[in-house]
Design a protein around this motif. Structure first.
Motif, PDB file in Angstrom:
ATOM      1  N   ARG A   1     -12.289  10.194   3.535  1.00 31.70           N
ATOM      2  CA  ARG A   1     -12.415   9.360   4.737  1.00 31.70           C
ATOM      3  C   ARG A   1     -12.628  10.264   5.943  1.00 31.70           C
ATOM      4  NH1 ARG A   1     -11.757   4.299   6.258  1.00 31.70           N
ATOM      5  NH2 ARG A   1     -10.994   3.511   4.262  1.00 31.70           N
TER       6      ARG A   1
ATOM      7  N   HIS B   1       0.858  -1.193   0.000  1.00 34.09           N
ATOM      8  CA  HIS B   1       0.000   0.000   0.000  1.00 34.09           C
ATOM      9  C   HIS B   1       0.896   1.246   0.000  1.00 34.09           C
ATOM     10  CE1 HIS B   1      -3.954   1.765   0.730  1.00 34.09           C
ATOM     11  NE2 HIS B   1      -3.344   2.640   1.493  1.00 34.09           N
TER      12      HIS B   1
ATOM     13  N   ASP C   1     -10.180  -2.952  -5.534  1.00 35.39           N
ATOM     14  CA  ASP C   1      -9.372  -2.151  -4.608  1.00 35.39           C
ATOM     15  C   ASP C   1      -8.147  -2.969  -4.203  1.00 35.39           C
ATOM     16  OD1 ASP C   1      -8.656   0.056  -3.141  1.00 35.39           O
ATOM     17  OD2 ASP C   1     -10.447   0.082  -1.885  1.00 35.39           O
TER      18      ASP C   1
ATOM     19  N   SER D   1     -12.216  -2.543   6.727  1.00 33.16           N
ATOM     20  CA  SER D   1     -13.518  -2.674   7.406  1.00 33.16           C
ATOM     21  C   SER D   1     -14.619  -3.033   6.407  1.00 33.16           C
ATOM     22  CB  SER D   1     -13.869  -1.358   8.097  1.00 33.16           C
ATOM     23  OG  SER D   1     -14.109  -0.355   7.114  1.00 33.16           O
TER      24      SER D   1
ATOM     25  N   VAL E   1      -7.039  -3.111  -0.908  1.00 28.70           N
ATOM     26  CA  VAL E   1      -7.287  -3.672   0.425  1.00 28.70           C
ATOM     27  C   VAL E   1      -8.758  -3.549   0.788  1.00 28.70           C
ATOM     28  CG1 VAL E   1      -6.609  -3.621   2.864  1.00 28.70           C
ATOM     29  CG2 VAL E   1      -5.065  -2.693   1.156  1.00 28.70           C
ATOM     30  N   ILE E   2      -9.323  -4.609   1.358  1.00 32.49           N
ATOM     31  CA  ILE E   2     -10.607  -4.492   2.060  1.00 32.49           C
ATOM     32  C   ILE E   2     -10.261  -4.572   3.539  1.00 32.49           C
ATOM     33  CG2 ILE E   2     -12.907  -5.437   2.438  1.00 32.49           C
ATOM     34  CD1 ILE E   2     -12.611  -6.959  -0.224  1.00 32.49           C
TER      35      ILE E   2
ATOM     36  N   ALA F   1     -15.998  -0.608   4.689  1.00 35.30           N
ATOM     37  CA  ALA F   1     -16.821   0.617   4.602  1.00 35.30           C
ATOM     38  C   ALA F   1     -16.742   1.244   3.212  1.00 35.30           C
ATOM     39  CB  ALA F   1     -16.367   1.616   5.662  1.00 35.30           C
TER      40      ALA F   1
HETATM   41  C1  R5P Z   1      -7.401   3.101   0.749  1.00 38.17           C
HETATM   42  O1  R5P Z   1      -6.515   3.808   0.351  1.00 38.17           O
HETATM   43  C2  R5P Z   1      -7.436   1.678   0.344  1.00 38.17           C
HETATM   44  O2  R5P Z   1      -7.173   1.556  -1.013  1.00 38.17           O
HETATM   45  C3  R5P Z   1      -8.767   1.014   0.676  1.00 38.17           C
HETATM   46  O3  R5P Z   1      -9.792   1.661  -0.029  1.00 38.17           O
HETATM   47  C4  R5P Z   1      -9.062   1.067   2.150  1.00 38.17           C
HETATM   48  O4  R5P Z   1      -7.985   0.615   2.907  1.00 38.17           O
HETATM   49  C5  R5P Z   1     -10.279   0.230   2.463  1.00 38.17           C
HETATM   50  O5  R5P Z   1     -10.581   0.357   3.810  1.00 38.17           O
HETATM   51  P1  R5P Z   1     -12.038   0.034   4.331  1.00 38.17           P
HETATM   52  O6  R5P Z   1     -12.400  -1.332   3.847  1.00 38.17           O
HETATM   53  O7  R5P Z   1     -11.904   0.096   5.844  1.00 38.17           O
HETATM   54  O8  R5P Z   1     -12.936   1.091   3.827  1.00 38.17           O
END
Ligand code: R5P
Length: 300
Positions: free
Chosen positions: A197, A125, A222, A227, A224-225, A229
């Protein structure tokens, strides 16, 4: 150089798949805890080239044992110790966003660079530090993209219902490279949202050109998943705009089983994720891509 892979019990399944793909032996790192929580780590005798497999989700619980294991492997005969961390934690905080905050990426990156000769990871990331080499100064740093593996899995699932046109959706500007990398081999269209955010689980998303999703299968992509949200907020917009179905795919899934259940309850299915982090549900194996990259880099 002879090679072997060593792994912590939490990653036994993924490490086993990588060892099989590389055709090298796999040895567990034994860990015992003293009553005060201190760790005692024991490594098996090592080949000259040791790969230490430890995905760095939940990093606070893992980092000390990781450093102890790297040292034990050298004592056991390893001349080169490579960290294979398919998920690399502590990459988010790459600057001090407020005065006094530690720049975690720099601190942890230097610790890893001191302990290992090479690092192999998947889609770290990275935003304001574009090069992985700069995170772990002075050692070989190999980034294995998950996009080809995700595109192959997604292509297979789309082929089953080829009658509905698909559009890939990036839920925020940072996701653009991943969306485009998955879309390219599949020849799919993309749109990318803008995200703000407001807290760990509070995000606001705006999606320009949203009318393009009407009647189409929308698949959010994306890196990372966490939370979930971000995906839920984006899915709300896609549903309101008339998407025929809403799915998602991501390189890493840190979400708990409860958070994954919330995605399903919000009509997001299927959710394709890789096995960089162990967890519930089907996870697409990264072993083939990791093995290819490790061989190409001459680390075994
Ligand atoms: C943010 O920069 C990342 O690419 C993801 O969108 C983020 O980490 C997702 O986090 P969450 O699932 O908590 O919304």
């Amino acid at each position: 150089m002879s090679a072997a892979l060593h792994f912590f019990p939490a990653n036994a399944a993924e490490a086993g798949r990588l060892a099989a793909a590389l055709e090298v032996g796999a040895e567990p790192i034994a860990v015992r805890h003293f009553p005060d929580g201190e760790s005692l780590v024991r490594a098996a005798p090592s080949a000259a080239a040791a790969l230490l497999f430890c995905s760095l989700d939940q990093p606070n619980a893992k980092l000390v044992e990781l450093l102890l294991a790297a040292s034990a492997l050298r004592d056991r005969g390893a001349r080169q110790v490579t960290l294979v961390a398919p998920y690399l934690g502590y990459m988010r905080q790459d600057i001090a966003f407020a005065p006094g905050e530690a720049v975690s990426q720099r601190v942890i990156g230097r610790v890893l660079a001191d302990a290992f000769d090479a690092l192999v990871t998947v889609d770290p990331h990275l935003h304001r530090t574009p090069r992985l080499e700069d995170v772990v100064p002075g050692i070989a740093a190999i980034n294995v993209p998950a996009a080809p593996t995700i595109a192959a899995a997604l292509g297979g699932s789309l082929a089953a219902t080829a009658d509905v046109a698909t559009i890939l959706v990036g839920p925020d500007e940072e996701s653009r490279p991943w969306v485009e990398a998955v879309a390219r081999p599949l020849g799919l269209e993309t749109i990318v949202a803008a995200k703000q955010r407001h807290g760990d689980r509070e995000v606001a998303i705006a999606l320009p050109e949203i009318t393009r999703v009407r009647g189409r299968r929308a698949v959010m992509i994306d890196d990372v998943i966490s939370s979930g949200a971000t995906l839920i907020a984006c899915a709300d917009l896609l549903r309101a705009a008339g998407a025929a179905s809403i799915g998602a795919a991501a390189s890493h899934c840190l979400a708990s089983a409860a958070d994954l259940a919330r995605l399903a309850a919000n009509g997001i299915a299927p959710v394709l994720v890789t096995d960089t982090v162990p967890g519930s549900g089907t996870r697409i194996a990264m072993a083939g891509a990791l093995a290819d990259a490790i061989r190409r880099a001459g680390l075994v």
